[in-house]
Design a protein around this motif. Structure first.
Motif, PDB file in Angstrom:
ATOM      1  N   TRP A  23       0.817  -1.208   0.000  1.00  0.00           N
ATOM      2  CA  TRP A  23       0.000   0.000   0.000  1.00  0.00           C
ATOM      3  C   TRP A  23       0.848   1.255   0.000  1.00  0.00           C
ATOM      4  N   PHE A  38      -8.446  12.310   0.150  1.00  0.00           N
ATOM      5  CA  PHE A  38      -8.586  10.945   0.647  1.00  0.00           C
ATOM      6  C   PHE A  38      -9.522  10.147  -0.258  1.00  0.00           C
ATOM      7  N   SER A  39     -10.662  10.733  -0.593  1.00  0.00           N
ATOM      8  CA  SER A  39     -11.658  10.023  -1.405  1.00  0.00           C
ATOM      9  C   SER A  39     -11.109   9.683  -2.791  1.00  0.00           C
ATOM     10  N   LYS A  42      -8.771   6.689  -2.268  1.00  0.00           N
ATOM     11  CA  LYS A  42      -9.577   5.491  -2.005  1.00  0.00           C
ATOM     12  C   LYS A  42     -10.181   4.947  -3.293  1.00  0.00           C
ATOM     13  N   LYS A  43     -10.645   5.821  -4.142  1.00  0.00           N
ATOM     14  CA  LYS A  43     -11.264   5.406  -5.400  1.00  0.00           C
ATOM     15  C   LYS A  43     -10.230   4.823  -6.364  1.00  0.00           C
ATOM     16  N   SER A  49      -8.902  -0.804   1.969  1.00  0.00           N
ATOM     17  CA  SER A  49      -9.986  -0.437   2.881  1.00  0.00           C
ATOM     18  C   SER A  49      -9.739   0.981   3.387  1.00  0.00           C
ATOM     19  N   GLN A  50     -10.777   1.592   3.892  1.00  0.00           N
ATOM     20  CA  GLN A  50     -10.646   2.936   4.449  1.00  0.00           C
ATOM     21  C   GLN A  50      -9.657   2.916   5.611  1.00  0.00           C
ATOM     22  N   LYS A  51      -9.749   1.866   6.433  1.00  0.00           N
ATOM     23  CA  LYS A  51      -8.852   1.743   7.592  1.00  0.00           C
ATOM     24  C   LYS A  51      -7.391   1.631   7.142  1.00  0.00           C
ATOM     25  N   LEU A  53      -6.043   2.593   4.258  1.00  0.00           N
ATOM     26  CA  LEU A  53      -5.604   3.844   3.644  1.00  0.00           C
ATOM     27  C   LEU A  53      -5.284   4.874   4.721  1.00  0.00           C
ATOM     28  N   THR A  54      -6.139   4.959   5.734  1.00  0.00           N
ATOM     29  CA  THR A  54      -5.900   5.887   6.840  1.00  0.00           C
ATOM     30  C   THR A  54      -4.587   5.554   7.545  1.00  0.00           C
TER      31      THR A  54
END
Length: 128
Positions: A23, A38-39, A42-43, A49-51, A53-54
């Motif tokens: 990642w 962020f969005s 993510k796309k 996952s959001q988690k 990526l965060t």
């Protein structure tokens, strides 16, 4: 001071683990073209996952490879961008991503051959 990443005591191993993660390589590669929200990340990074990526962005920010800029708007806008240090790792990571794309078929064939082979033994042979 010269560090030896082959030594178990070398503090560089953690940095090597972080930079070599899937990642991290993909986030840095996606940020090469400039800042992203962020969005957008993510796309574009299908399957993350959001988690995850965060966590990846926080690690990169903590390690000084990415900056996070919050713009006071409604809704709040946050962008992530590579720092100079982050840009310094783009070339080696691009080479690694390119290598993976070029050699996927060869590796897949090697795996298939290995998986079909009879197991020789539980322990690898050692030279005497």
């Amino acid at each position: 001071m010269i560090r030896n990443v082959y030594s178990k005591e070398c503090p560089c191993r953690g940095l090597l683990d972080m930079v070599a993660s899937r990642w991290t390589a993909l986030v840095i590669g996606d940020l090469e073209d400039g800042p992203r929200r962020f969005s957008e990340l993510k796309k574009r990074l299908e399957g993350i996952s959001q988690k995850m990526l965060t966590q990846t962005l926080r690690t990169l920010e903590r390690d000084g490879l990415v900056t996070r800029t919050v713009y006071p708007s409604v809704p709040l806008r946050v962008e992530y961008e590579l720092t100079e240090l982050g840009r310094s790792v783009t070339e080696p990571l691009a080479a690694l991503r390119s290598w993976a794309q070029r050699n996927y078929e060869t590796v897949a064939e090697a795996r298939e051959t290995f998986d079909k082979a009879e197991p020789v033994g539980a322990e690898p042979a050692t030279a005497r």
